[in-house]
Scaffold this active site. Structure first.
Site, PDB file in Angstrom:
ATOM      1  CG  ASP A 181      -2.736  -2.853  10.549  1.00 53.46           C
ATOM      2  OD1 ASP A 181      -1.590  -2.942  11.016  1.00 53.46           O
ATOM      3  OD2 ASP A 181      -3.067  -2.001   9.702  1.00 53.46           O
TER       4      ASP A 181
ATOM      5  CE  LYS B 116      -0.739   1.733   4.444  1.00 51.66           C
ATOM      6  NZ  LYS B 116      -1.259   1.728   5.804  1.00 51.66           N
TER       7      LYS B 116
HETATM    8  C1  R5P Z   1       0.266   1.598   9.873  1.00 55.18           C
HETATM    9  O1  R5P Z   1       1.461   1.659   9.917  1.00 55.18           O
HETATM   10  C2  R5P Z   1      -0.561   0.966  10.958  1.00 55.18           C
HETATM   11  O2  R5P Z   1      -0.131  -0.329  11.260  1.00 55.18           O
HETATM   12  C3  R5P Z   1      -1.986   0.927  10.539  1.00 55.18           C
HETATM   13  O3  R5P Z   1      -2.091   0.164   9.360  1.00 55.18           O
HETATM   14  C4  R5P Z   1      -2.531   2.283  10.237  1.00 55.18           C
HETATM   15  O4  R5P Z   1      -1.951   3.253  11.049  1.00 55.18           O
HETATM   16  C5  R5P Z   1      -4.013   2.274  10.403  1.00 55.18           C
HETATM   17  O5  R5P Z   1      -4.487   3.556  10.098  1.00 55.18           O
HETATM   18  P1  R5P Z   1      -5.792   3.756   9.239  1.00 55.18           P
HETATM   19  O6  R5P Z   1      -6.824   2.849   9.845  1.00 55.18           O
HETATM   20  O7  R5P Z   1      -6.106   5.215   9.414  1.00 55.18           O
HETATM   21  O8  R5P Z   1      -5.464   3.399   7.828  1.00 55.18           O
END
Ligand code: R5P
Length: 317
Positions: A219, A193
């Site tokens: 995540d 991404k």
């Molecule tokens: C990124 O480095 C984190 O692990 C998360 O993927 C991210 O910060 C999530 O943020 P959002 O939900 O705003 O995409």
């Protein structure tokens, strides 16, 4: 004789603090944490803490600055009231993503926040799934870093999902996803991404097989849900059979709920490291409790026993 254990909390996640107290069989410490009319925080510890081994449970989740001030002022009050040892129990550490000077003239906010907590008088920190493990080094006091994976893995194991592939929604989450894939005996795929802005992401490629697989996208946190829902759309378009989303920290800010409600997913599984009010819950939300995990870690810290042994234990929600 060991010092008496006491547990206090601010307003960030009182339910979690109470659940930890229930597990430990101790009452929640009596403290007033109220705003003054001008928005300042007023703290008053209402019981004797002299010589006590005190734990302050307070995730620094939104509203991040209010919750952070409550945490540091509680610690300051406890230190000045002669608590023997103070452990900041921070189930979610806000500011964690601002952990480097990646462009000119920006602060390293995570380091500054760590300094605030230490400077207030914390002797130790107990954290859960820090955004990056190296954040432990931002504190010059001992940090016990727990993982919610025993709680989440147990839940997913019980779902008995066949043809399972664990998907990392970005390269940064691939280590976390690989760990889950190994524990669940599943395949692994990684989404490549690019971040377009702080709330928008764009998927470039998917590395690994997701067609005709049941997919679990994992995540550390769901913040605006941009990363995880973009990943869900892509694996859906590539022919995944079903999609479950999982994360330790449900920050769920900005457009998160709408994005999750629109995403092609069967379930969203998170923990109670951050509270999710009933009226801010996406459909299909399942919340698993980390109270037992944190409670066991607190007991072990109190008794000066190994905390890493918890990584191998099984945790009932
Ligand atoms: C990124 O480095 C984190 O692990 C998360 O993927 C991210 O910060 C999530 O943020 P959002 O939900 O705003 O995409």
């Amino acid at each position: 004789m060991r010092n008496q254990m006491k547990l206090f909390t601010g307003h960030a996640n009182r339910d979690l603090a109470k659940r930890i107290c229930d597990h430990l069989g101790v009452p929640l410490g009596d403290a007033q944490v109220e705003p003054f009319a001008d928005g300042e925080v007023r703290i008053k510890v209402e019981e004797d803490v002299r010589g006590a081994d005190v734990f302050v449970v307070q995730p620094t989740c939104p509203p991040v600055n209010d919750n952070l001030m409550q945490l540091v002022l509680l610690i300051d009050a406890l230190r000045r009231a002669s608590a023997e040892r103070i452990t900041a129990v921070i189930p979610y550490f806000g500011y964690a993503r601002q952990d480097r000077k990646d462009e000119g003239r920006v602060p390293i906010s995570a380091k500054y926040v760590a300094n605030m907590i230490t400077g207030a008088g914390a002797h130790r920190v107990l954290a859960l799934d820090l955004h990056a493990a190296q954040l432990q080094g931002f504190f010059d006091i001992p940090v016990d870093h727990l993982y919610a994976s025993p709680v989440l893995t147990r839940y997913f194991h019980r779902q008995k999902i066949e043809d399972l592939t664990v998907v990392a929604p970005d390269v940064g989450s691939s280590k976390l996803a690989r760990g889950y894939a190994k524990r669940l005996g599943a395949g692994l795929a990684i989404v490549d991404k690019r971040r377009v802005s702080d709330s928008k992401t764009k998927v470039m490629h998917v590395i690994g097989e997701v067609k005709d697989r049941n997919v679990l996208i994992l995540d550390d946190m769901i913040s605006t849900a941009g990363s995880i829902t973009e990943a869900a759309k892509v694996v859906h378009d590539l022919g995944a059979k079903s999609i479950i989303l999982g994360a330790t920290h449900p920050v769920l800010c900005g457009p998160a709920i709408e994005r999750l409600d629109r995403a092609p997913v069967q379930q969203v599984v998170v923990t109670d490291s951050i509270p999710v009010p009933e009226d801010r819950r996406p459909k299909q939300l399942k919340v698993l409790s980390v109270a037992r995990l944190l409670g066991e870690a607190i007991l072990r810290i109190h008794h000066a026993e190994s905390v890493s042994r918890l990584f191998e234990m099984d945790f009932e929600d």
